[in-house]
Design a protein around this motif. Structure first.
Motif, PDB file in Angstrom:
ATOM      1  N   GLY A 185       0.840  -1.194   0.000  1.00 44.17           N
ATOM      2  CA  GLY A 185       0.000   0.000   0.000  1.00 44.17           C
ATOM      3  C   GLY A 185       0.874   1.243   0.000  1.00 44.17           C
ATOM      4  N   GLN A 186       1.533   1.515  -1.102  1.00 44.15           N
ATOM      5  CA  GLN A 186       2.478   2.627  -1.212  1.00 44.15           C
ATOM      6  C   GLN A 186       1.815   3.975  -0.910  1.00 44.15           C
ATOM      7  OE1 GLN A 186       6.122   2.444  -2.772  1.00 44.15           O
ATOM      8  NE2 GLN A 186       5.600   0.756  -1.414  1.00 44.15           N
ATOM      9  N   VAL A 187       2.306   4.673   0.111  1.00 42.34           N
ATOM     10  CA  VAL A 187       1.873   6.043   0.362  1.00 42.34           C
ATOM     11  C   VAL A 187       2.462   6.931  -0.733  1.00 42.34           C
ATOM     12  CG1 VAL A 187       2.091   8.018   1.924  1.00 42.34           C
ATOM     13  CG2 VAL A 187       1.548   5.755   2.831  1.00 42.34           C
ATOM     14  N   ASN A 188       3.752   6.754  -0.985  1.00 38.80           N
ATOM     15  CA  ASN A 188       4.479   7.386  -2.084  1.00 38.80           C
ATOM     16  C   ASN A 188       5.428   6.334  -2.642  1.00 38.80           C
ATOM     17  OD1 ASN A 188       3.563  10.155  -2.109  1.00 38.80           O
ATOM     18  ND2 ASN A 188       4.661  10.464  -0.184  1.00 38.80           N
ATOM     19  N   PRO A 189       5.835   6.441  -3.906  1.00 38.61           N
ATOM     20  CA  PRO A 189       6.785   5.474  -4.455  1.00 38.61           C
ATOM     21  C   PRO A 189       8.053   5.410  -3.599  1.00 38.61           C
ATOM     22  CG  PRO A 189       5.847   6.803  -6.210  1.00 38.61           C
ATOM     23  CD  PRO A 189       5.405   7.425  -4.911  1.00 38.61           C
ATOM     24  N   GLY A 190       8.425   4.199  -3.212  1.00 35.86           N
ATOM     25  CA  GLY A 190       9.592   3.994  -2.371  1.00 35.86           C
ATOM     26  C   GLY A 190       9.256   3.703  -0.922  1.00 35.86           C
ATOM     27  N   HIS A 191       7.982   3.541  -0.599  1.00 29.75           N
ATOM     28  CA  HIS A 191       7.527   3.231   0.766  1.00 29.75           C
ATOM     29  C   HIS A 191       7.939   1.806   1.106  1.00 29.75           C
ATOM     30  CE1 HIS A 191       3.712   2.986   3.565  1.00 29.75           C
ATOM     31  NE2 HIS A 191       4.792   2.527   4.163  1.00 29.75           N
TER      32      HIS A 191
ATOM     33  N   SER B 287      15.001  10.771  -4.008  1.00 34.97           N
ATOM     34  CA  SER B 287      15.216  12.192  -3.689  1.00 34.97           C
ATOM     35  C   SER B 287      13.978  12.859  -3.087  1.00 34.97           C
ATOM     36  CB  SER B 287      15.663  12.963  -4.930  1.00 34.97           C
ATOM     37  OG  SER B 287      16.865  12.441  -5.424  1.00 34.97           O
ATOM     38  N   PRO B 288      13.356  12.244  -2.074  1.00 31.47           N
ATOM     39  CA  PRO B 288      12.179  12.881  -1.483  1.00 31.47           C
ATOM     40  C   PRO B 288      12.570  14.149  -0.729  1.00 31.47           C
ATOM     41  CG  PRO B 288      12.869  11.047  -0.119  1.00 31.47           C
ATOM     42  CD  PRO B 288      13.728  11.024  -1.359  1.00 31.47           C
ATOM     43  N   GLU B 289      11.572  14.996  -0.504  1.00 34.78           N
ATOM     44  CA  GLU B 289      11.789  16.227   0.255  1.00 34.78           C
ATOM     45  C   GLU B 289      11.902  15.946   1.746  1.00 34.78           C
ATOM     46  OE1 GLU B 289       8.514  18.728  -0.864  1.00 34.78           O
ATOM     47  OE2 GLU B 289       9.109  18.724  -2.966  1.00 34.78           O
ATOM     48  N   GLY B 290      11.447  14.781   2.161  1.00 39.69           N
ATOM     49  CA  GLY B 290      11.518  14.362   3.560  1.00 39.69           C
ATOM     50  C   GLY B 290      11.267  12.874   3.657  1.00 39.69           C
ATOM     51  N   ILE B 291      11.459  12.327   4.835  1.00 41.91           N
ATOM     52  CA  ILE B 291      11.184  10.907   5.089  1.00 41.91           C
ATOM     53  C   ILE B 291      10.471  10.823   6.435  1.00 41.91           C
ATOM     54  CG2 ILE B 291      12.184   8.644   5.605  1.00 41.91           C
ATOM     55  CD1 ILE B 291      14.438   9.289   3.665  1.00 41.91           C
ATOM     56  N   THR B 292       9.367  10.092   6.473  1.00 43.66           N
ATOM     57  CA  THR B 292       8.671   9.826   7.724  1.00 43.66           C
ATOM     58  C   THR B 292       8.942   8.386   8.120  1.00 43.66           C
ATOM     59  OG1 THR B 292       6.920  11.434   7.322  1.00 43.66           O
ATOM     60  CG2 THR B 292       6.402   9.634   8.821  1.00 43.66           C
ATOM     61  N   LEU B 293       9.336   8.189   9.381  1.00 50.11           N
ATOM     62  CA  LEU B 293       9.471   6.853   9.953  1.00 50.11           C
ATOM     63  C   LEU B 293       8.298   6.659  10.900  1.00 50.11           C
ATOM     64  CD1 LEU B 293      13.255   6.876  10.935  1.00 50.11           C
ATOM     65  CD2 LEU B 293      12.212   6.081   8.799  1.00 50.11           C
ATOM     66  N   LEU B 294       7.609   5.532  10.770  1.00 49.12           N
ATOM     67  CA  LEU B 294       6.465   5.260  11.635  1.00 49.12           C
ATOM     68  C   LEU B 294       6.585   3.845  12.181  1.00 49.12           C
ATOM     69  CD1 LEU B 294       3.679   6.064  12.817  1.00 49.12           C
ATOM     70  CD2 LEU B 294       2.672   5.083  10.751  1.00 49.12           C
ATOM     71  N   GLN B 295       6.569   3.736  13.511  1.00 47.68           N
ATOM     72  CA  GLN B 295       6.599   2.436  14.174  1.00 47.68           C
ATOM     73  C   GLN B 295       5.431   2.431  15.143  1.00 47.68           C
ATOM     74  OE1 GLN B 295       7.456   0.748  17.456  1.00 47.68           O
ATOM     75  NE2 GLN B 295       6.774  -0.873  16.088  1.00 47.68           N
ATOM     76  N   ALA B 296       4.401   1.644  14.858  1.00 46.70           N
ATOM     77  CA  ALA B 296       3.171   1.626  15.651  1.00 46.70           C
ATOM     78  C   ALA B 296       3.064   0.330  16.452  1.00 46.70           C
ATOM     79  CB  ALA B 296       1.965   1.767  14.722  1.00 46.70           C
TER      80      ALA B 296
ATOM     81  N   VAL C 154       8.844   6.056   4.788  1.00 46.08           N
ATOM     82  CA  VAL C 154       7.971   6.661   3.787  1.00 46.08           C
ATOM     83  C   VAL C 154       8.612   7.922   3.202  1.00 46.08           C
ATOM     84  CG1 VAL C 154       5.655   7.568   3.317  1.00 46.08           C
ATOM     85  CG2 VAL C 154       5.974   5.848   5.122  1.00 46.08           C
ATOM     86  N   PRO C 155       8.941   7.902   1.894  1.00 47.40           N
ATOM     87  CA  PRO C 155       9.405   9.135   1.270  1.00 47.40           C
ATOM     88  C   PRO C 155       8.265  10.143   1.250  1.00 47.40           C
ATOM     89  CG  PRO C 155       9.419   7.297  -0.300  1.00 47.40           C
ATOM     90  CD  PRO C 155       8.846   6.800   0.974  1.00 47.40           C
ATOM     91  N   ARG C 156       8.594  11.410   1.525  1.00 46.40           N
ATOM     92  CA  ARG C 156       7.548  12.421   1.648  1.00 46.40           C
ATOM     93  C   ARG C 156       7.842  13.627   0.763  1.00 46.40           C
ATOM     94  NH1 ARG C 156       4.347  12.521   5.992  1.00 46.40           N
ATOM     95  NH2 ARG C 156       3.207  13.864   4.556  1.00 46.40           N
ATOM     96  N   TYR C 157       6.753  14.257   0.342  1.00 47.61           N
ATOM     97  CA  TYR C 157       6.806  15.445  -0.500  1.00 47.61           C
ATOM     98  C   TYR C 157       5.777  16.433   0.017  1.00 47.61           C
ATOM     99  CZ  TYR C 157       9.186  12.035  -3.352  1.00 47.61           C
ATOM    100  OH  TYR C 157      10.047  11.061  -3.776  1.00 47.61           O
ATOM    101  N   ALA C 158       6.046  17.719  -0.142  1.00 51.17           N
ATOM    102  CA  ALA C 158       5.079  18.736   0.269  1.00 51.17           C
ATOM    103  C   ALA C 158       3.753  18.470  -0.430  1.00 51.17           C
ATOM    104  CB  ALA C 158       5.601  20.130  -0.090  1.00 51.17           C
TER     105      ALA C 158
END
Length: 136
Positions: free
Chosen positions: A33-39, A78-87, A104-108
């Motif tokens: 379930g890719q949030v963004n390509p590269g998840h 080359s994402p603008e940010g990266i989110t790490l999530l551990q639930a 998760v690679p992140r973009y504005a």
């Protein structure tokens, strides 16, 4: 014996996945379930349910791989940010009871959102809460 999780079955090769990385303790693969390509999901091979069920050494191994994968995702996408999530546990947003970290690679304005109610207690209350937490 408990029923194997979908992650255990992926790690065992019983189900197909797009593997990114593997070592003796960890396994990284593309999230279906890719949030963004590269998840990417990074999981321990041992099927411990949560962070509360792993040793300090296993947690260190997991986050060493997360660190490697985050660098690789940054280089590849080359994402603008990266989110790490551990639930952990359903109330903590965990959907698969097998410890893992989302990279998760992140973009504005990418549409991904993480929202929780925020309070701003006074410093005295923060200090009182801190005294309840004993780190051993």
């Amino acid at each position: 014996m408990s029923t194997p999780t979908i992650f255990s079955r992926l790690i065992a090769g019983e189900l197909p996945c797009a593997k990114v990385y593997e070592d003796d303790q960890t396994f990284a693969f593309m999230d279906a379930g890719q949030v963004n390509p590269g998840h990417v999901l990074v999981a321990l091979k041992r099927p411990a349910p949560t962070i509360l069920d792993v040793t300090e050494e296993e947690a260190a191994a997991l986050f060493r791989t997360v660190h490697k994968v985050a660098h690789a995702v940054q280089a590849a996408f080359s994402p603008e940010g990266i989110t790490l999530l551990q639930a952990n546990k359903p109330a903590g947003w965990q959907t698969v009871p097998h410890i893992h970290v989302h990279v998760v690679p992140r973009y504005a304005n990418d549409g991904a959102d993480l929202v929780w109610p925020r309070s701003n207690p006074p410093m005295e209350e923060l200090k009182a809460l801190a005294t309840r937490i004993v780190v051993g």
